[in-house]
Every structure is written in structure tokens, then in C-alpha cells.
Design a protein around this motif. Sequence first.
Motif, short mmCIF file in Angstrom:
data_model
loop_
_atom_site.label_atom_id
_atom_site.label_comp_id
_atom_site.label_asym_id
_atom_site.label_seq_id
_atom_site.Cartn_x
_atom_site.Cartn_y
_atom_site.Cartn_z
N LEU A 180 0.82 -1.22 0.00
CA LEU A 180 0.00 0.00 0.00
C LEU A 180 0.85 1.26 0.00
N ASP A 181 2.14 1.10 0.04
CA ASP A 181 3.08 2.22 0.18
C ASP A 181 3.39 2.82 -1.19
N TYR A 182 2.38 3.46 -1.79
CA TYR A 182 2.50 3.95 -3.17
C TYR A 182 1.77 5.29 -3.30
N CYS A 183 2.30 6.18 -4.11
CA CYS A 183 1.78 7.55 -4.19
C CYS A 183 0.56 7.70 -5.09
N GLY A 184 0.23 6.68 -5.91
CA GLY A 184 -0.89 6.79 -6.83
C GLY A 184 -1.94 5.73 -6.60
N ILE A 185 -3.03 5.84 -7.37
CA ILE A 185 -4.12 4.87 -7.29
C ILE A 185 -4.63 4.64 -8.71
N GLY A 186 -5.15 3.46 -8.98
CA GLY A 186 -5.67 3.14 -10.30
C GLY A 186 -6.70 4.16 -10.75
N PRO A 187 -6.69 4.56 -12.01
CA PRO A 187 -7.60 5.62 -12.49
C PRO A 187 -9.07 5.26 -12.37
N GLN A 188 -9.42 3.99 -12.55
CA GLN A 188 -10.83 3.60 -12.44
C GLN A 188 -11.31 3.73 -11.00
N LEU A 189 -10.46 3.36 -10.05
CA LEU A 189 -10.82 3.51 -8.64
C LEU A 189 -10.95 4.99 -8.26
N ALA A 190 -10.04 5.81 -8.79
CA ALA A 190 -10.11 7.24 -8.51
C ALA A 190 -11.43 7.83 -9.02
N ALA A 191 -11.84 7.43 -10.23
CA ALA A 191 -13.09 7.93 -10.80
C ALA A 191 -14.29 7.46 -9.98
N LEU A 192 -14.27 6.21 -9.55
CA LEU A 192 -15.38 5.67 -8.76
C LEU A 192 -15.43 6.30 -7.37
N GLY A 193 -14.26 6.70 -6.86
CA GLY A 193 -14.23 7.41 -5.60
C GLY A 193 -14.80 8.80 -5.73
N LYS A 194 -14.47 9.48 -6.83
CA LYS A 194 -14.98 10.83 -7.06
C LYS A 194 -16.50 10.82 -7.26
N SER A 195 -17.01 9.76 -7.91
CA SER A 195 -18.45 9.67 -8.16
C SER A 195 -19.23 9.26 -6.91
N GLY A 196 -18.51 8.72 -5.92
CA GLY A 196 -19.15 8.30 -4.69
C GLY A 196 -19.54 6.83 -4.65
N ARG A 197 -19.31 6.11 -5.74
CA ARG A 197 -19.69 4.68 -5.72
C ARG A 197 -18.82 3.89 -4.75
N ILE A 198 -17.54 4.24 -4.66
CA ILE A 198 -16.66 3.62 -3.69
C ILE A 198 -16.37 4.62 -2.57
N GLU A 199 -16.53 4.16 -1.33
CA GLU A 199 -16.18 4.97 -0.17
C GLU A 199 -14.74 4.64 0.23
N PHE A 200 -13.96 5.65 0.52
CA PHE A 200 -12.59 5.42 0.94
C PHE A 200 -12.38 5.85 2.38
N THR A 201 -11.56 5.08 3.08
CA THR A 201 -11.20 5.40 4.45
C THR A 201 -9.73 5.13 4.66
N ALA A 202 -9.08 5.90 5.52
CA ALA A 202 -7.66 5.72 5.81
C ALA A 202 -7.50 4.94 7.12
N ILE A 203 -6.72 3.87 7.06
CA ILE A 203 -6.48 3.03 8.23
C ILE A 203 -5.04 3.20 8.68
N ARG A 204 -4.85 3.54 9.93
CA ARG A 204 -3.51 3.74 10.48
C ARG A 204 -2.78 2.40 10.67
N ASP A 205 -1.47 2.49 10.74
CA ASP A 205 -0.66 1.28 10.95
C ASP A 205 -1.10 0.50 12.18
N GLU A 206 -1.32 1.22 13.28
CA GLU A 206 -1.66 0.52 14.52
C GLU A 206 -3.03 -0.17 14.42
N GLU A 207 -3.94 0.40 13.63
CA GLU A 207 -5.24 -0.22 13.43
C GLU A 207 -5.11 -1.51 12.63
N ALA A 208 -4.25 -1.48 11.62
CA ALA A 208 -4.01 -2.68 10.81
C ALA A 208 -3.40 -3.79 11.67
#
Length: 296
Positions: A180-208
Motif C-alpha cells: 500500500l506504500d505507493y503515491c498513486g491509485i488506479g484511475p478507475q478507482l479514482a473515478a469511482l471514488g470521485k463519483s461516490g460509488r466507492i467509499e474510501f477510508t484511511a487506516i492507520r498502521d496501529e489499526e491494521a
Amino acid sequence: LGLECIVYMGEVDVRRQQPNVAAMELYGAKVCAVTAGSRTLKDAVNEAMRDWAANFENTHYVLGSALGPAPFPDIVREFQSVIGNEVKRQCEERGVKIGAMVACVGGGSNSIGFFSPFIDQKEPRLIGAEAGGIGPGVGENASRMTGDAARDGIMQGYKSRFLLDDDGQALPTRSISAGLDYCGIGPQLAALGKSGRIEFTAIRDEEALEAVKFFAKNEGILFALESAHAGAAAMKIAREIPKDQAVVINMSGRGDKDVFITSPVFRPEEWNQFLHAEIERLESNKDIHDAKIMTK
């Protein structure tokens, strides 16, 4: 098939994922440690593309994530969709209604394949877990769809959301999980995130890490650190899902590959003793040295 396989991997990731490296070498691949830049995934991709550009007549670039120039995002999504198709079929056979599907998201190969058969439907909820690292600051995470550090840009042959500075250069990232240690994201996922179809959340190291322990103890399953981000996200939203509906987590990898990362956290004293004992054994065991010479 007699085809040579060269794998570029960041030097940092080579060190923290030795079980993976050992397996690849046993299978016959040549693993090249990349020492440029941050010495992680981004730099490994750069080196692989340089190799491809210099040797395109007899080399093909194989990209495992759902990013990069066309047609790689489509190829990877289509092949990985076997995961989502099987989930859909098995749930239909068992009469299980899915309330939410959760997957970790680095570049996005496992998640886009997992979500693929459900994208054009209004349900279930599709949730992507990004690497929240150790905090919200620059260089502390790898969150592209959450927070305010990412921007639209073009890098490594594709346009998407990236963690970039004002000059369009990649910002440093950080995650306990190499995938997961990467600066970019797949373009299709980015578009689906912008449209709201996919919800994104950030999980901290300690939570993982807590998710690794939770699922090991309660389910007898050892999640890879990448997948544990999805596990942690599922634990967060589980109470929001009706009890007659299922939360499906995509376990995209096994945790045995992460033993060099998790052992110093979960068993620091024992791990320290083990490493010292192994060093002493290797330095004093002449039989190993002799066996290497005979093998050569």
C-alpha cells in the motif's frame, strides 16, 4: 516456458519482505533491489519501465496492479474480477445478502477485481481502505482519496490521483504494508471514488496491526498487513450494517510474508533473541558455508 523473469523491488521492501523474495527466487525469478529514490514501490515501477523501454524488442512489462498506461488497468481488472464473481455467485447460492464489501487499496488490483461485478449496482456498499500510515502529514501515509494532500496528475504513463508536490513530483509515502506504500491509485478507482460509488477510508498502521491480532485470535486467519487494512475498516463499519446482511472482506494476502515486520512488534524480545541466535549460528556453522560451495 523458458521465459526469463526479472522482478524489480524497492530495497526497503526487499528487506522487510524477505519471505516473498525467497519464494520468488525459488520459483526461478531474478529479484533486483532498487536503490533509487525512496527505494519502495514507486521506484521499483520506474526501474521496471526503464528496463522495458530499453529492451522492448524482447521484453514485455507485466503490471500486477490496476494502474499504468492503457490497457493495463482493464487487463488487471478483468483478470482479478474472478474474485468478485466468485463472491457474488457463492452469496447468491447461499442466499446471503451483502451489505458491504471491503478491500485494501494501494494501486488497486485486488479491490477493483473484488468490486467489479457490483460497480454498476447501487448496492452493496463498496469500501476501499487506504494506508493511513502514522498520521495525516506529508510523508506519513499513502492516502490518495482521503485527506487533502492528493491531486490529479500524470505519472508513470497514466492520469489519476497522486500525492504530488507543487512541481508535480511524487511526495514520500509511508505505510507498514509494502503493497500500500505507493503515491498513486488506479484511475478507475479514482473515478469511482470521485463519483461516490466507492467509499474510501484511511487506516492507520496501529489499526491494521490490531486487525491482524483480532482476526488471528477470533477467526484463525492470519491476514497480510495490506489485507488487515480492509479488516480494520470492516470492523469500523460492521455496526452500521443490518445483522441479516454480510460484510465481505477481501483477504488479498497471507500474513506469513510479513513476519519480519510483525514479529518485532508483537514479540520484540523473542524476535531479538531469535535474530541474535541465528547470527551466531550462521557465523559459527561451517557446514552451511561448505554446502554453498558444493551447490555452486
